[in-house]
Design an enzyme around this catalytic site. Structure first.
Site, PDB file in Angstrom:
ATOM      1  N   HIS A  30     -16.215  -1.083   8.917  1.00  0.00           N
ATOM      2  CA  HIS A  30     -14.923  -0.527   8.481  1.00  0.00           C
ATOM      3  C   HIS A  30     -14.935   0.973   8.281  1.00  0.00           C
ATOM      4  CE1 HIS A  30     -15.629  -4.624   6.910  1.00  0.00           C
ATOM      5  NE2 HIS A  30     -14.503  -4.845   7.542  1.00  0.00           N
ATOM      6  N   ARG A  87      -9.276   1.623  11.478  1.00  0.00           N
ATOM      7  CA  ARG A  87      -8.083   0.936  10.950  1.00  0.00           C
ATOM      8  C   ARG A  87      -7.130   1.877  10.231  1.00  0.00           C
ATOM      9  NH1 ARG A  87      -8.393  -4.963   9.883  1.00  0.00           N
ATOM     10  NH2 ARG A  87     -10.144  -5.703  11.102  1.00  0.00           N
ATOM     11  N   ILE A 120      -7.060   5.637  -7.849  1.00  0.00           N
ATOM     12  CA  ILE A 120      -5.791   6.169  -8.336  1.00  0.00           C
ATOM     13  C   ILE A 120      -4.695   5.374  -7.639  1.00  0.00           C
ATOM     14  CG2 ILE A 120      -6.386   8.481  -9.143  1.00  0.00           C
ATOM     15  CD1 ILE A 120      -6.049   9.567  -6.407  1.00  0.00           C
ATOM     16  N   GLY A 121      -3.889   4.682  -8.434  1.00  0.00           N
ATOM     17  CA  GLY A 121      -2.904   3.798  -7.822  1.00  0.00           C
ATOM     18  C   GLY A 121      -1.660   3.650  -8.676  1.00  0.00           C
ATOM     19  N   THR A 122      -0.804   2.744  -8.244  1.00  0.00           N
ATOM     20  CA  THR A 122       0.415   2.489  -9.010  1.00  0.00           C
ATOM     21  C   THR A 122       0.316   1.126  -9.703  1.00  0.00           C
ATOM     22  OG1 THR A 122       1.467   1.552  -7.052  1.00  0.00           O
ATOM     23  CG2 THR A 122       1.926   3.871  -7.535  1.00  0.00           C
ATOM     24  N   GLU A 156      -1.423  -4.520 -11.486  1.00  0.00           N
ATOM     25  CA  GLU A 156      -1.701  -3.911 -10.180  1.00  0.00           C
ATOM     26  C   GLU A 156      -2.550  -4.921  -9.415  1.00  0.00           C
ATOM     27  OE1 GLU A 156      -5.328  -2.058  -9.805  1.00  0.00           O
ATOM     28  OE2 GLU A 156      -5.347  -3.929 -10.967  1.00  0.00           O
ATOM     29  N   ASP A 198       6.966   0.955 -11.622  1.00  0.00           N
ATOM     30  CA  ASP A 198       8.085   0.043 -11.856  1.00  0.00           C
ATOM     31  C   ASP A 198       7.886  -0.739 -13.153  1.00  0.00           C
ATOM     32  OD1 ASP A 198       6.041  -1.114  -9.851  1.00  0.00           O
ATOM     33  OD2 ASP A 198       6.962  -2.911 -10.669  1.00  0.00           O
TER      34      ASP A 198
END
Ligand code: HPA
Length: 237
Positions: free
Chosen positions: A5, A44, A89-91, A179, A204
């Site tokens: 990957h 990818r 690092i995300g939502t 998450e 959200d």
């Protein structure tokens, strides 16, 4: 050398990697925050870059969405490329009433409905936990940057569209936000003797039917990125 990957060579990737879910966010960080950034992976479309932030060598790479995806990319970074620290690092969606849109949630621990931990054959329930060094630095930096933040337990769910109405049950256990990746990252880090932290921005509020605009997401993403980048700079591990 490469993995199925990742076509980076050994030495192309820094000891500390920031991991947004979206590979285009990795590109955004490389273009806006890193000096001399070089792309090391395009397999990818899961872009990875290495450059310098405040003179420290740092990489940024997308993880994709969900536990299987982040588990593959983080495992290979730790195991094949000698990475020591991964900062996701995300939502996230707010679960707790105390968490508002655009707030930052620093995941001290990550509960999950995933079967990922089954592979370890543990005679009990494992508690996926952030690495203290990264966690304590990130909390100090968030405090200094004067942004609203919370530190606590998040839920890493296998479902985004969920038929079970189970969020209220997690809320009763004071889980802050939902998450889809942190628990697997924490387990990979623990199993391989490495370090991990997840910093999330609330995009959200499922209970209140609220969500951020793309512009708001971009701005709150920047506050989170800056905490993550400065945390990366102060880690000596
Ligand atoms: N559920 C799962 N993952 C998420 C959410 C959500 O509501 N918001 C952002 N990531």
């Amino acid at each position: 050398m490469s993995t199925p990957h990742n076509n980076a060579n050994i030495g192309n990737i820094a000891q500390t990697v920031l991991m947004p879910g979206d590979p285009l966010r990795a590109k955004f960080i490389a273009e806006n925050y890193l000096d001399n950034a070089v792309c090391y992976n395009d397999v990818r479309g899961m872009l990875g870059f290495t450059g310098y932030y405040k003179n420290k060598k740092i990489s940024v790479q997308g993880s994709g969405m969900g536990i299987p995806s982040i588990a593959i990319y983080s495992y290979e970074l730790y195991k094949e490329y000698g990475v020591d620290n991964i900062i996701r690092i995300g939502t996230a969606g707010a679960i707790s009433d105390s968490v508002n849109l655009r707030d930052i949630v620093i995941a001290m621990s990550a509960s999950t409905n995933s079967a990922f931990a089954n592979q370890y054959n543990l005679p009990g329930t494992y508690a996926p936990t952030a690495s203290w060094n990264l966690l304590s630095n990130a909390v100090k930096i968030a405090g200094k940057n004067n942004v609203p933040y919370h530190v606590g337990n998040v839920l890493s769910s296998d479902t985004f569209y969920d038929d079970s109405d189970s969020l209220a049950l997690w809320k009763k256990m004071n889980v802050l936000a939902i998450e889809m990746e942190s628990a697997a990252l924490y387990m990979n880090a623990a199993r391989l003797g490495k370090n991990a932290l997840c910093i999330l921005t609330v995009s959200d509020c499922p209970f209140r039917g609220l969500s951020t605009t793309p512009q708001e997401r971009q701005n709150s993403f920047r506050s989170m990125m800056e905490i993550a980048l400065d945390t990366a700079v102060c880690t000596n591990i």
